[in-house]
Design a protein around this motif. Structure first.
Motif, PDB file in Angstrom:
ATOM      1  N   SER A 174      -5.234  -5.631  -3.646  1.00 12.66           N
ATOM      2  CA  SER A 174      -3.853  -4.704  -3.426  1.00 12.66           C
ATOM      3  C   SER A 174      -3.597  -3.725  -2.905  1.00 12.66           C
ATOM      4  O   SER A 174      -3.298  -3.403  -2.155  1.00 12.66           O
ATOM      5  N   ASP A 217      -6.055  -4.290  10.964  1.00  7.71           N
ATOM      6  CA  ASP A 217      -4.508  -4.942   9.974  1.00  7.71           C
ATOM      7  C   ASP A 217      -5.123  -6.762   9.868  1.00  7.71           C
ATOM      8  O   ASP A 217      -4.453  -6.941   8.570  1.00  7.71           O
ATOM      9  N   LEU A 221      -4.417  -8.149   6.142  1.00  8.75           N
ATOM     10  CA  LEU A 221      -3.383  -9.377   5.991  1.00  8.75           C
ATOM     11  C   LEU A 221      -4.360 -10.963   4.853  1.00  8.75           C
ATOM     12  O   LEU A 221      -3.905 -11.455   4.262  1.00  8.75           O
ATOM     13  N   LEU A 224      -4.862 -10.192   1.181  1.00  7.94           N
ATOM     14  CA  LEU A 224      -3.751  -9.922   0.849  1.00  7.94           C
ATOM     15  C   LEU A 224      -3.572 -11.303  -0.120  1.00  7.94           C
ATOM     16  O   LEU A 224      -2.610 -11.918  -0.834  1.00  7.94           O
ATOM     17  N   HIS A 261       3.656  -6.676  -0.605  1.00  8.89           N
ATOM     18  CA  HIS A 261       3.611  -7.443   0.507  1.00  8.89           C
ATOM     19  C   HIS A 261       5.243  -6.629   1.310  1.00  8.89           C
ATOM     20  O   HIS A 261       5.174  -6.621   2.215  1.00  8.89           O
ATOM     21  N   ARG A 264       2.235  -6.063   3.610  1.00 14.15           N
ATOM     22  CA  ARG A 264       2.236  -7.593   4.630  1.00 14.15           C
ATOM     23  C   ARG A 264       3.986  -6.631   5.627  1.00 14.15           C
ATOM     24  O   ARG A 264       3.970  -7.066   6.893  1.00 14.15           O
ATOM     25  N   ARG A 265       4.901  -6.493   4.974  1.00 17.52           N
ATOM     26  CA  ARG A 265       6.211  -5.847   5.941  1.00 17.52           C
ATOM     27  C   ARG A 265       5.482  -4.688   6.838  1.00 17.52           C
ATOM     28  O   ARG A 265       6.542  -4.032   8.313  1.00 17.52           O
ATOM     29  N   GLY A 268       0.048  -5.254   7.641  1.00 20.32           N
ATOM     30  CA  GLY A 268      -1.122  -5.059   6.978  1.00 20.32           C
ATOM     31  C   GLY A 268      -1.232  -3.623   7.444  1.00 20.32           C
ATOM     32  O   GLY A 268      -2.689  -3.510   7.392  1.00 20.32           O
TER      33      GLY A 268
END
Length: 358
Positions: A174, A217, A221, A224, A261, A264-265, A268
């Motif tokens: 993370s 990006d 992702l 993640l 998260h 991710r929003r 990425g």
């Protein structure tokens, strides 16, 4: 106020325990707000040694980030660790308190050595082509911390340790996803280079001139998704912990997953900005942490990551510390009372007891 250690320590370590814990707590509060927030939910008997553990990790990380002679810094860290395990640490709070913690909880030397190995890899500028290679790095700088935290909670079962190490690796992934742009600005790239090549990115060329790129990006992702898989496995291990420890570890798991998260929003994109978890979301996650105390154990038997296996082996080969039993505690108490009485008699003889100073 720090609590007294639960096993006997050398007097020079016990004498400074409270002040050393306070110094480590100050470092934690200023340098890792996420970990500090999570630690507030740990019981005091675990929070204090965990704070000490973080204090040493923070010091070690900062030492190798110094621009001058980082290789020498790694050597000095190993020498300091030699002294910690010999019970003769240098007279700074982080080392002195760490010497107390490793004695109290029987932390095998291989675990902090593993951490320093990972920091040495940073100094060497090691590259990570595959996910397995990146996991090997994350196991060192974060999985080792997960294993040590498990020992502080007096949990040594192999399945629980495997899940604790999973949690450490997930947290590191993370952080890597969040810090892509910052790391690139410092000439570092932790994303698996094979994944970048598969996406059509030349890792060396991108690192020389890091720019926002949807293909990068997509790799973030993908990383993640791997972190989320490990967070799911780690949640099963929470049920192996003492009940009063579960909220704090849940908080760490949820808060660090929340970093991912947030990335991710943002699609990425870790280059244009550094993702943060807003205060209101942290508060909501802290509430969840206190409620999820009996997680599913479906993933508890999942195989350990190969990168983490040396950590489990080191703990399995180590001896548990001897805790004083009730009879030993009573004997120790009477010995201390006798010493105090002898000291009081000496003070009376010298006119130093309160009320006899005229």
């Amino acid at each position: 106020m720090a609590i007294a250690p639960t096993v006997r320590l050398e007097p020079h370590l016990a004498r400074h325990w409270a002040a050393d814990v306070a110094a480590c707590r100050t470092s934690l509060r200023h340098n890792s707000r996420t970990f500090h927030t999570a630690s507030l939910l740990l019981p005091r008997r675990v929070r204090e040694p965990a704070t000490v553990l973080y204090g040493f990790c923070r010091l070690a990380d900062d030492a190798v980030d110094e621009p001058l002679a980082p290789r020498d810094a790694v050597d000095r860290l190993r020498e300091r660790l030699d002294r910690v395990y010999a019970g003769t640490p240098i007279t700074v709070p982080s080392d002195r308190a760490l010497a107390a913690v490793v004695a109290m909880y029987g932390v095998p030397r291989a675990l902090p050595d593993f951490l320093i190995d990972g920091l040495a890899w940073d100094v060497e500028g090691r590259q990570y082509d595959t996910l397995a290679e990146l996991q090997a790095y994350a196991a060192r700088v974060a999985g080792a911390v997960g294993a040590m935290m498990s020992l502080l909670m007096e949990t040594r079962a192999p399945q629980a340790l495997a899940r604790a190490c999973d949690l450490g690796v997930a947290m590191q992934l993370s952080n890597i996803a969040r810090d892509v742009g910052e790391d690139a600005g410092n000439g570092r790239l932790y994303l698996p280079r094979d994944w970048l090549r598969e996406a059509g990115i030349d890792p060396a060329a991108w690192l020389a001139k890091p720019q926002p790129d949807p293909r990068v990006d997509a790799v973030v992702l993908r990383l993640l998704a791997e972190a989320d898989r490990l967070y799911a496995q780690a949640s099963a291990g929470v049920g192996c912990l003492p009940l009063d420890c579960r909220p704090g570890i849940n908080a760490a798991r949820l808060l660090y997953a929340g970093i991912g998260h947030a990335v991710r929003r943002a699609g990425g994109d870790g280059v244009r900005h550094r993702a943060r978890v807003p205060g209101w979301r942290k508060a909501a996650l802290m509430v969840r942490a206190g409620l999820q105390l009996w997680p599913s154990d479906v993933a508890l038997q999942a195989p350990s990551l190969p990168a983490n296996q040396p950590l489990l082996d080191a703990v399995a080969a180590s001896a548990m510390p001897q805790r004083p039993g009730r009879a030993e505690f009573v004997i120790d108490l009477f010995e201390r009372l006798a010493r105090d009485e002898r000291a009081a008699r000496r003070w009376r003889g010298q006119g130093l007891v309160r009320g006899e100073l005229e």
